[in-house]
Design a protein around this motif. Structure first.
Motif, mmCIF file in Angstrom:
data_model
loop_
_atom_site.group_PDB
_atom_site.id
_atom_site.type_symbol
_atom_site.label_atom_id
_atom_site.label_comp_id
_atom_site.label_asym_id
_atom_site.label_seq_id
_atom_site.Cartn_x
_atom_site.Cartn_y
_atom_site.Cartn_z
ATOM 1 N N GLU A 195 -53.082 -13.194 -9.251
ATOM 2 C CA GLU A 195 -52.641 -14.200 -8.287
ATOM 3 C C GLU A 195 -53.890 -14.963 -7.843
ATOM 4 O O GLU A 195 -54.781 -14.393 -7.216
ATOM 5 N N VAL A 225 -56.844 -16.837 -6.227
ATOM 6 C CA VAL A 225 -57.387 -16.924 -4.867
ATOM 7 C C VAL A 225 -57.939 -18.328 -4.651
ATOM 8 O O VAL A 225 -58.708 -18.832 -5.478
ATOM 9 N N VAL A 226 -57.554 -18.959 -3.553
ATOM 10 C CA VAL A 226 -58.066 -20.290 -3.201
ATOM 11 C C VAL A 226 -58.927 -20.140 -1.954
ATOM 12 O O VAL A 226 -58.473 -19.615 -0.928
ATOM 13 N N HIS A 227 -60.166 -20.574 -2.057
ATOM 14 C CA HIS A 227 -61.107 -20.474 -0.937
ATOM 15 C C HIS A 227 -61.604 -21.885 -0.609
ATOM 16 O O HIS A 227 -62.352 -22.490 -1.373
ATOM 17 N N GLU A 228 -61.174 -22.399 0.529
ATOM 18 C CA GLU A 228 -61.575 -23.728 0.968
ATOM 19 C C GLU A 228 -62.535 -23.598 2.145
ATOM 20 O O GLU A 228 -62.283 -22.817 3.071
ATOM 21 N N THR A 232 -60.917 -21.088 4.794
ATOM 22 C CA THR A 232 -59.473 -20.924 4.670
ATOM 23 C C THR A 232 -59.178 -20.350 3.290
ATOM 24 O O THR A 232 -59.557 -20.926 2.274
ATOM 25 N N LEU A 233 -58.525 -19.186 3.265
ATOM 26 C CA LEU A 233 -58.226 -18.530 1.999
ATOM 27 C C LEU A 233 -56.726 -18.392 1.803
ATOM 28 O O LEU A 233 -55.989 -18.121 2.761
ATOM 29 N N THR A 234 -56.297 -18.583 0.563
ATOM 30 C CA THR A 234 -54.919 -18.314 0.170
ATOM 31 C C THR A 234 -54.962 -17.185 -0.845
ATOM 32 O O THR A 234 -55.565 -17.326 -1.919
ATOM 33 N N LEU A 235 -54.380 -16.052 -0.486
ATOM 34 C CA LEU A 235 -54.445 -14.869 -1.340
ATOM 35 C C LEU A 235 -53.400 -13.870 -0.897
ATOM 36 O O LEU A 235 -52.794 -14.021 0.164
ATOM 37 N N THR A 236 -53.177 -12.846 -1.717
ATOM 38 C CA THR A 236 -52.253 -11.785 -1.329
ATOM 39 C C THR A 236 -53.018 -10.681 -0.611
ATOM 40 O O THR A 236 -54.247 -10.593 -0.712
#
Length: 261
Positions: A18, A20-23, A61-65
């Motif tokens: 999945e 990982v998005v790290h902004e 800002t991270l998008t992850l499980t």
């Protein structure tokens, strides 16, 4: 006292099933954002130029499980119903904190074929001359951590079967850890053995034990080889308190007291 980091990083540059998005909002952009928010929400005026170097604070800002990096699975991760208690599994924010601080022991299962069973664990305990006690935190060294950050990490490791899981729980263990992606065998291995045998019990046995017996898993540990001895240290692995979640990230560490080997 020495503290050994047993955790893997959450790293958006590494491959994950999945993504990982790290902004990152830079300190300069943070200053602009704050000025805009103050004006819009509170009617307050401030300019980035009023701040030292025109900067304020960076924001990540991270998008992850919750299963990215070193994390702890709660009973609710294993299914919606249990055969114990009131039939409703607890979430990660509901677990007792004393579960996640206690004596640690490392068991090497890297030589097992596919999965380690109860007999394998008993032999390993005899080899290191250790007797499990209630509250021990068992860490399984599968050798998988050398592949962390690559696709091989998700396919090359040893799992734990139902007999092995039940054996540890019978000794009063409530938290079982692994340096692998999963406490169960790799997906491809389990599915192949299922098609070959038709036996559904080879599918996710370690996780499904959690529907009948309450326990937690720590997945994706690292640096187990850095521990000076297979026991004689303390594990601290408190999970992040995420309301209603089936897992929470953890900065797991081993605490080795002065005088230990």
């Amino acid at each position: 006292m020495r503290i050994i980091d047993l955790s893997t990083s959450i790293d958006a540059s590494k491959w994950e099933p999945e993504t990982v998005v790290h902004e990152v909002t830079s300190p300069a952009d943070g200053a602009t954002h704050m000025a805009e928010e103050m004006a819009a929400n509170f009617g307050l005026e401030i300019s980035p130029a009023d701040l030292r170097d025109g900067e304020l604070l960076s924001i990540d800002t991270l998008t992850l499980t919750t299963h990215t990096g070193t994390h702890i699975d709660a009973p609710s991760h294993y299914g919606t119903r249990t055969t114990y208690g009131n039939g409703v599994p607890r979430n990660i924010d509901e677990m007792p904190l004393d579960w996640f601080y206690g004596p640690g022991v490392v068991l090497d299962i890297s030589e097992a074929e596919h999965v380690a069973d109860a007999a394998y664990l008993e032999r390993e305990l005899k080899r290191i001359d250790y007797t499990l006690s209630p509250g021990d935190i068992v860490l399984l060294n599968t050798g998988a951590s050398v592949y962390a950050g690559s696709m091989l990490y998700f396919t090359n490791f040893v799992g734990l079967d139902a007999s092995g899981t039940n054996f540890l729980l019978d000794q009063g263990v409530r938290v079982i850890g692994t340096d692998a992606f999963s406490l169960d065998a790799p997906f491809g291995d389990m599915i192949t053995r299922f098609h070959d045998s038709g036996d559904r019990d080879v599918l996710f046995p370690a996780h499904f034990v959690g529907r009948d017996r309450e326990y937690c898993q720590i997945e994706r540990l690292s640096n187990l080889d850095d521990l000076p001895e297979p026991f004689g240290f303390t594990v601290a692995c408190f999970p992040v308190k995420i309301a209603g979640a089936g897992a929470g990230w953890s900065r797991a560490v081993a605490i080795v007291e002065d005088g230990a080997a």
